[in-house]
Write a protein that holds these residues in place. Structure first.
Motif, PDB file in Angstrom:
ATOM      1  N   ILE A   1       0.832  -1.220   0.000  1.00 43.33           N
ATOM      2  CA  ILE A   1       0.000   0.000   0.000  1.00 43.33           C
ATOM      3  C   ILE A   1       0.858   1.258   0.000  1.00 43.33           C
ATOM      4  N   PRO A   2       1.841   1.420   0.900  1.00 45.12           N
ATOM      5  CA  PRO A   2       2.680   2.616   0.827  1.00 45.12           C
ATOM      6  C   PRO A   2       3.484   2.716  -0.466  1.00 45.12           C
ATOM      7  N   CYS A   3       3.941   1.572  -0.987  1.00 38.50           N
ATOM      8  CA  CYS A   3       4.692   1.594  -2.250  1.00 38.50           C
ATOM      9  C   CYS A   3       3.805   2.077  -3.385  1.00 38.50           C
ATOM     10  N   TYR A   4       2.555   1.627  -3.412  1.00 43.57           N
ATOM     11  CA  TYR A   4       1.615   2.074  -4.445  1.00 43.57           C
ATOM     12  C   TYR A   4       1.361   3.572  -4.299  1.00 43.57           C
ATOM     13  N   ALA A   5       1.181   4.027  -3.085  1.00 41.81           N
ATOM     14  CA  ALA A   5       0.937   5.454  -2.851  1.00 41.81           C
ATOM     15  C   ALA A   5       2.132   6.289  -3.294  1.00 41.81           C
ATOM     16  N   MET A   6       3.345   5.819  -3.013  1.00 42.71           N
ATOM     17  CA  MET A   6       4.540   6.554  -3.434  1.00 42.71           C
ATOM     18  C   MET A   6       4.639   6.599  -4.956  1.00 42.71           C
TER      19      MET A   6
ATOM     20  N   GLN B   1       2.247   6.693  -7.039  1.00 46.81           N
ATOM     21  CA  GLN B   1       1.263   7.637  -7.542  1.00 46.81           C
ATOM     22  C   GLN B   1       1.678   9.088  -7.305  1.00 46.81           C
ATOM     23  N   ASN B   2       2.572   9.327  -6.366  1.00 43.19           N
ATOM     24  CA  ASN B   2       2.978  10.692  -6.034  1.00 43.19           C
ATOM     25  C   ASN B   2       4.335  11.072  -6.625  1.00 43.19           C
ATOM     26  N   ARG B   3       4.859  10.276  -7.518  1.00 42.14           N
ATOM     27  CA  ARG B   3       6.167  10.578  -8.083  1.00 42.14           C
ATOM     28  C   ARG B   3       6.031  11.581  -9.225  1.00 42.14           C
ATOM     29  N   ALA B   4       7.076  12.342  -9.429  1.00 41.41           N
ATOM     30  CA  ALA B   4       7.106  13.301 -10.525  1.00 41.41           C
ATOM     31  C   ALA B   4       7.328  12.550 -11.838  1.00 41.41           C
ATOM     32  N   GLU B   5       6.727  13.068 -12.906  1.00 43.89           N
ATOM     33  CA  GLU B   5       6.939  12.506 -14.234  1.00 43.89           C
ATOM     34  C   GLU B   5       7.562  13.568 -15.108  1.00 43.89           C
TER      35      GLU B   5
ATOM     36  N   TYR C   1      -4.322  12.123 -14.577  1.00 37.95           N
ATOM     37  CA  TYR C   1      -4.280  12.200 -13.119  1.00 37.95           C
ATOM     38  C   TYR C   1      -5.674  12.548 -12.611  1.00 37.95           C
ATOM     39  N   LYS C   2      -5.873  12.516 -11.336  1.00 37.71           N
ATOM     40  CA  LYS C   2      -7.203  12.793 -10.790  1.00 37.71           C
ATOM     41  C   LYS C   2      -7.681  14.213 -11.090  1.00 37.71           C
TER      42      LYS C   2
END
Length: 154
Positions: free
Chosen positions: A14-19, A21-25, A56-57
């Motif tokens: 779960i934390p890995c998935y959240a990280m 999703q929050n990474r810069a592209e 993105y959302k």
């Protein structure tokens, strides 16, 4: 007992998935140019082509290429931001959409705009079109127009 390792994996995932999703592209200029070149070939036969770089959302980043004029549009829930990367076009905004057809997604499309404001937009220009604003791009015959489009959810 077998359930404990599964729960541990899920708890770590779960934390890995959240990280993730929050990474810069970063979309390199080289990749953008390459994608636009491919889109131009498609647009030459169909009048327009596009690709989504990121969705993105709260917003989406897209590439758009036109070799022919588009119809009128009104986005009920999205602002459009264009960064023109190639060519020029006449942007018609405001006025009234001719022959409007509303979609279930809040988008309205029509054949043209009556009594709108016309402005020329060109390479390196930036345009902001608020949600609810009728707009249409007019492309001169033989021209190629491309832009990075950011669709921002209201």
């Amino acid at each position: 007992m077998k359930l404990i390792p599964i729960l541990a994996i899920v708890a770590l995932a779960i934390p890995c998935y959240a990280m993730a999703q929050n990474r810069a592209e970063v979309f390199s200029g080289k990749d953008i140019v390459s994608q636009v070149e491919a889109l131009v070939q498609t647009a030459k036969t169909s009048g327009s082509s596009g690709a989504t770089l990121g969705d993105y959302k709260s917003h989406a980043i897209k590439l758009s290429v036109r070799t022919a004029s588009g119809g009128a549009e009104v986005h009920a829930h999205y602002d459009d931001i264009f960064v023109v990367t190639q060519g020029k076009a006449t942007l018609v905004t405001g006025g009234t959409v001719v022959n409007p057809k509303a979609g279930s997604d809040g988008e309205t499309k029509g054949s043209s705009i009556q009594s709108g404001n016309s402005q020329t937009i060109a390479k390196e220009g930036i345009v902001h079109i608020p949600a609810g604003t009728p707009h249409q791009l007019i492309i001169a015959p033989g021209d190629v127009f491309s832009a990075i489009v950011v669709k921002v959810k209201e």
